[in-house]
Design a protein around this motif. Structure first.
Motif, PDB file in Angstrom:
ATOM      1  N   UNK A 307       0.823  -1.204   0.000  1.00  0.00           N
ATOM      2  CA  UNK A 307       0.000   0.000   0.000  1.00  0.00           C
ATOM      3  C   UNK A 307       0.864   1.263   0.000  1.00  0.00           C
ATOM      4  N   UNK A 308       2.086   1.159   0.538  1.00  0.00           N
ATOM      5  CA  UNK A 308       3.020   2.282   0.430  1.00  0.00           C
ATOM      6  C   UNK A 308       3.364   2.538  -1.035  1.00  0.00           C
ATOM      7  N   UNK A 309       3.617   1.463  -1.782  1.00  0.00           N
ATOM      8  CA  UNK A 309       3.844   1.601  -3.228  1.00  0.00           C
ATOM      9  C   UNK A 309       2.640   2.262  -3.904  1.00  0.00           C
ATOM     10  N   UNK A 310       1.454   1.805  -3.544  1.00  0.00           N
ATOM     11  CA  UNK A 310       0.241   2.345  -4.151  1.00  0.00           C
ATOM     12  C   UNK A 310       0.084   3.841  -3.855  1.00  0.00           C
ATOM     13  N   UNK A 311       0.242   4.200  -2.576  1.00  0.00           N
ATOM     14  CA  UNK A 311       0.029   5.587  -2.185  1.00  0.00           C
ATOM     15  C   UNK A 311       1.062   6.523  -2.811  1.00  0.00           C
ATOM     16  N   UNK A 312       2.318   6.078  -2.879  1.00  0.00           N
ATOM     17  CA  UNK A 312       3.376   6.971  -3.365  1.00  0.00           C
ATOM     18  C   UNK A 312       3.529   6.921  -4.887  1.00  0.00           C
ATOM     19  N   UNK A 313       3.434   5.739  -5.476  1.00  0.00           N
ATOM     20  CA  UNK A 313       3.690   5.608  -6.911  1.00  0.00           C
ATOM     21  C   UNK A 313       2.438   5.768  -7.765  1.00  0.00           C
ATOM     22  N   UNK A 314       1.271   5.498  -7.204  1.00  0.00           N
ATOM     23  CA  UNK A 314       0.034   5.610  -7.972  1.00  0.00           C
ATOM     24  C   UNK A 314      -0.711   6.905  -7.636  1.00  0.00           C
ATOM     25  N   UNK A 315      -0.879   7.178  -6.332  1.00  0.00           N
ATOM     26  CA  UNK A 315      -1.608   8.384  -5.935  1.00  0.00           C
ATOM     27  C   UNK A 315      -0.701   9.590  -5.713  1.00  0.00           C
ATOM     28  N   UNK A 316       0.618   9.380  -5.658  1.00  0.00           N
ATOM     29  CA  UNK A 316       1.553  10.495  -5.521  1.00  0.00           C
ATOM     30  C   UNK A 316       1.656  11.080  -4.135  1.00  0.00           C
ATOM     31  N   UNK A 317       1.400  10.298  -3.091  1.00  0.00           N
ATOM     32  CA  UNK A 317       1.504  10.783  -1.713  1.00  0.00           C
ATOM     33  C   UNK A 317       2.971  10.973  -1.320  1.00  0.00           C
ATOM     34  N   UNK A 318       3.222  11.912  -0.414  1.00  0.00           N
ATOM     35  CA  UNK A 318       4.553  12.094   0.162  1.00  0.00           C
ATOM     36  C   UNK A 318       4.778  11.028   1.239  1.00  0.00           C
ATOM     37  N   UNK A 319       6.046  10.810   1.661  1.00  0.00           N
ATOM     38  CA  UNK A 319       6.295   9.834   2.727  1.00  0.00           C
ATOM     39  C   UNK A 319       5.530  10.149   4.016  1.00  0.00           C
ATOM     40  N   UNK A 320       5.465  11.431   4.390  1.00  0.00           N
ATOM     41  CA  UNK A 320       4.751  11.799   5.605  1.00  0.00           C
ATOM     42  C   UNK A 320       3.260  11.532   5.465  1.00  0.00           C
ATOM     43  N   UNK A 321       2.677  11.905   4.332  1.00  0.00           N
ATOM     44  CA  UNK A 321       1.246  11.650   4.113  1.00  0.00           C
ATOM     45  C   UNK A 321       0.960  10.157   4.092  1.00  0.00           C
ATOM     46  N   UNK A 322       1.905   9.379   3.547  1.00  0.00           N
ATOM     47  CA  UNK A 322       1.741   7.918   3.547  1.00  0.00           C
ATOM     48  C   UNK A 322       1.704   7.383   4.967  1.00  0.00           C
ATOM     49  N   UNK A 323       2.630   7.850   5.797  1.00  0.00           N
ATOM     50  CA  UNK A 323       2.648   7.405   7.192  1.00  0.00           C
ATOM     51  C   UNK A 323       1.368   7.765   7.913  1.00  0.00           C
ATOM     52  N   UNK A 324       0.866   8.976   7.672  1.00  0.00           N
ATOM     53  CA  UNK A 324      -0.374   9.401   8.324  1.00  0.00           C
ATOM     54  C   UNK A 324      -1.564   8.565   7.869  1.00  0.00           C
ATOM     55  N   UNK A 325      -1.558   8.147   6.606  1.00  0.00           N
ATOM     56  CA  UNK A 325      -2.665   7.325   6.098  1.00  0.00           C
ATOM     57  C   UNK A 325      -2.751   5.994   6.838  1.00  0.00           C
ATOM     58  N   UNK A 326      -1.616   5.488   7.293  1.00  0.00           N
ATOM     59  CA  UNK A 326      -1.620   4.227   8.020  1.00  0.00           C
ATOM     60  C   UNK A 326      -2.023   4.399   9.487  1.00  0.00           C
ATOM     61  N   UNK A 327      -2.285   5.631   9.893  1.00  0.00           N
ATOM     62  CA  UNK A 327      -2.776   5.841  11.255  1.00  0.00           C
ATOM     63  C   UNK A 327      -4.101   5.145  11.499  1.00  0.00           C
ATOM     64  N   UNK A 328      -4.939   5.064  10.465  1.00  0.00           N
ATOM     65  CA  UNK A 328      -6.226   4.371  10.598  1.00  0.00           C
ATOM     66  C   UNK A 328      -6.002   2.884  10.851  1.00  0.00           C
ATOM     67  N   UNK A 329      -5.020   2.300  10.168  1.00  0.00           N
ATOM     68  CA  UNK A 329      -4.658   0.913  10.437  1.00  0.00           C
ATOM     69  C   UNK A 329      -4.232   0.745  11.886  1.00  0.00           C
ATOM     70  N   UNK A 330      -3.446   1.699  12.393  1.00  0.00           N
ATOM     71  CA  UNK A 330      -3.018   1.627  13.794  1.00  0.00           C
ATOM     72  C   UNK A 330      -4.188   1.642  14.762  1.00  0.00           C
ATOM     73  N   UNK A 331      -5.192   2.462  14.474  1.00  0.00           N
ATOM     74  CA  UNK A 331      -6.383   2.503  15.334  1.00  0.00           C
ATOM     75  C   UNK A 331      -7.092   1.153  15.311  1.00  0.00           C
ATOM     76  N   UNK A 332      -7.198   0.558  14.117  1.00  0.00           N
ATOM     77  CA  UNK A 332      -7.838  -0.752  14.000  1.00  0.00           C
ATOM     78  C   UNK A 332      -7.112  -1.823  14.792  1.00  0.00           C
ATOM     79  N   UNK A 333      -5.775  -1.793  14.769  1.00  0.00           N
ATOM     80  CA  UNK A 333      -5.021  -2.810  15.506  1.00  0.00           C
ATOM     81  C   UNK A 333      -5.165  -2.634  17.014  1.00  0.00           C
ATOM     82  N   UNK A 334      -5.235  -1.388  17.469  1.00  0.00           N
ATOM     83  CA  UNK A 334      -5.438  -1.157  18.905  1.00  0.00           C
ATOM     84  C   UNK A 334      -6.799  -1.706  19.339  1.00  0.00           C
TER      85      UNK A 334
END
Length: 490
Positions: A307-334
């Motif tokens: 999904x990092x590949x998808x966000x950065x190479x397909x949608x053009x997200x920055x590394x910081x925006x990519x990390x923030x997008x995975x915050x939702x995953x972190x909430x789900x795991x908690x």
């Protein structure tokens, strides 16, 4: 009054039998739990905190592009290769002593990494961080499982531990991006120092040690074969991601690692004081519990990579925006970790693992529908949130299964095996899924976003199938035990 009426009257007024009270943690247990979970969270953050910053670190210290992977690989080799050995050493010399010593090494090596001025110094710091992780993680888990008797409290503690460990991976990516953008990549190392110092200061007075009555001999041949086998296996897996699965170095390392691990089995069968008794390796709960854990870590960590590949190479997200997008995953795991202990207590290990696996598989499968439009981010966020809950149910079920039914003096061994499974799973996932995605993209022969999306989608489909297969295998081979439906221990 007739006899039946008297019976009915007594029945109406007799007090109902109260259900057994749910055990509660003592104040000291809560303090121990907080300290150990804080340490495990920091260890998890270390796994991912440098991933976003790798290019910046390479530029700052003069790493060539092909050698950049060694910043992650050197840590993974030490962390996965020595975990089982340190797990057994914890049983022999005392869990608290190894835990505190490992935290001291972690703090000092983090300071060394932050002050590094050359690639050699940084890689030395990463190896020391990996060795500290290999000591702290199984020792900390063994202290956790011995502080709580097998049952609801241990299940709750392991659920919280799994939640924070998984959240730590996500937090590491976010924190790494923030520190690198706002301060410097060096703070990805320095942030560990005060946390390690606090744990070292508090642990001696808070944690009660559990140590063996005698001092058994350490199985040197077993330690040499399993450590060498794991080192070669992890090295081969990391090289596969960089040079391909058919490269001579990759094949040689993987075959030699497999040969040493097979030799380890025969060494343990003949050893008077084995590092891992064969009777434990034959236990159904150990075999299938760890198999489930391996699949859970292989699939979730590699999904983050895809999904990092998808966000950065397909949608053009920055590394910081990519990390923030995975915050939702972190909430789900908690959330999944919080529910995991309760689910195991109510429905049993097997049902929890199967349910979590099916949830994760379905959520992952939905990601095959991702497209090149930015609007697809909402599907990604929803699917990773739900999949994170399912993945954590699997992980909690795995950890409870793999450590249950064993006496306290073997908990270091059990948690060492479980931690080794975790480390190897994290290492295996990315090379496997990267190879699938790369093969698809190479076949299409074009590097545009649609090609990247096609490769990522195929790997996601395989990822989902692997999760579902793991859940079904667990359902087939983890038989229910008694009314609670736990895993068969035999």
């Amino acid at each position: 009054m007739s006899a039946p009426s008297q019976i009915q009257q007594r029945g109406a007024t007799a007090p109902a039998v109260a259900p057994p009270a749910t055990p509660r943690m003592t104040g000291r247990q809560k303090l121990v739990l907080t300290l150990l979970l804080g340490a495990q969270f920091m260890i998890a953050v270390d796994f991912s905190i440098l991933n976003v910053a790798l290019p910046v670190v390479g530029e700052g210290l003069g790493f060539s592009l092909p050698n950049l992977q060694w910043i992650a690989t050197s840590f993974a080799l030490a962390a996965a290769g020595f975990t089982l050995l340190f797990g057994r050493i914890a049983d022999l010399v005392g869990r608290k002593r190894l835990f505190v010593g490992g935290m001291v090494v972690l703090g000092l090596s983090s300071a060394l990494g932050g002050l590094a001025t050359s690639p050699e110094v940084l890689l030395t710091a990463r190896v020391l961080q990996g060795l500290a992780t290999a000591a702290v993680t199984p020792a900390g888990l063994a202290l956790l499982t011995t502080a709580f008797k097998e049952g609801p409290l241990r299940e709750r503690a392991l659920g919280l531990n799994g939640a924070l460990m998984s959240a730590g991976f996500t937090a590491g990516a976010i924190l790494g991006g923030l520190l690198t953008d706002l301060l410097s990549w060096r703070w990805a190392f320095f942030v560990n120092v005060p946390v390690a110092a606090l744990v070292v200061a508090l642990a001696p007075s808070v944690i009660t040690d559990s140590r063996p009555a005698g001092r058994p001999r350490l199985d040197i041949p077993g330690a040499a074969t399993v450590t060498g086998g794991l080192l070669l296996l992890v090295y081969g897996l990391t090289q596969a991601g960089a040079t391909g699965w058919t490269a001579p170095t990759t094949l040689t390392a993987l075959l030699a690692g497999a040969a040493l691990l097979i030799a380890f089995w025969f060494v343990e069968k003949r050893s008077a004081a084995p590092l891992v008794p064969v009777r434990i390796l034959k236990r159904r709960s150990v075999i299938w519990g760890n198999a489930t854990g391996l699949i859970a870590f292989v699939t979730e960590t590699s999904l983050v990579f895809l999904l990092t590949l998808y966000l950065q190479e397909v949608l053009g997200y920055s590394p910081l925006a990519t990390g923030l997008a995975f915050g939702v995953l972190g909430i789900g795991t908690v959330i999944g970790g919080t529910l995991g202990g309760r689910a195991v207590g109510r429905f049993g290990n097997r049902t929890t693992i199967v349910t979590g696996g099916v949830i994760q598989a379905v959520a992952t499968l939905s990601l095959v529908a991702l497209g090149t439009s930015g609007a697809w981010i909402w599907l990604l966020l929803a699917a990773t949130f739900i999949g994170g809950i399912g993945n954590m149910l699997m992980i909690v079920g795995f950890m409870v299964t793999a450590t249950s039914g064993l006496p306290d003096d073997e908990q270091g061994l059990a948690t060492g095996l479980a931690t080794m499974t975790q480390q190897v799973g994290i290492t295996m996932g990315i090379p496997i899924m990267s190879a699938i995605a790369t093969a698809r993209m190479s076949g299409l022969g074009d590097g545009d976003p649609q090609t990247v999306l096609s490769g990522v989608s195929l790997a996601i489909l395989v990822n989902s199938a692997l999760v579902l297969a793991g859940a079904l295998l667990a359902g087939a081979f983890l038989r229910p035990r008694g009314a609670r439906g736990g895993a068969d221990q035999g």
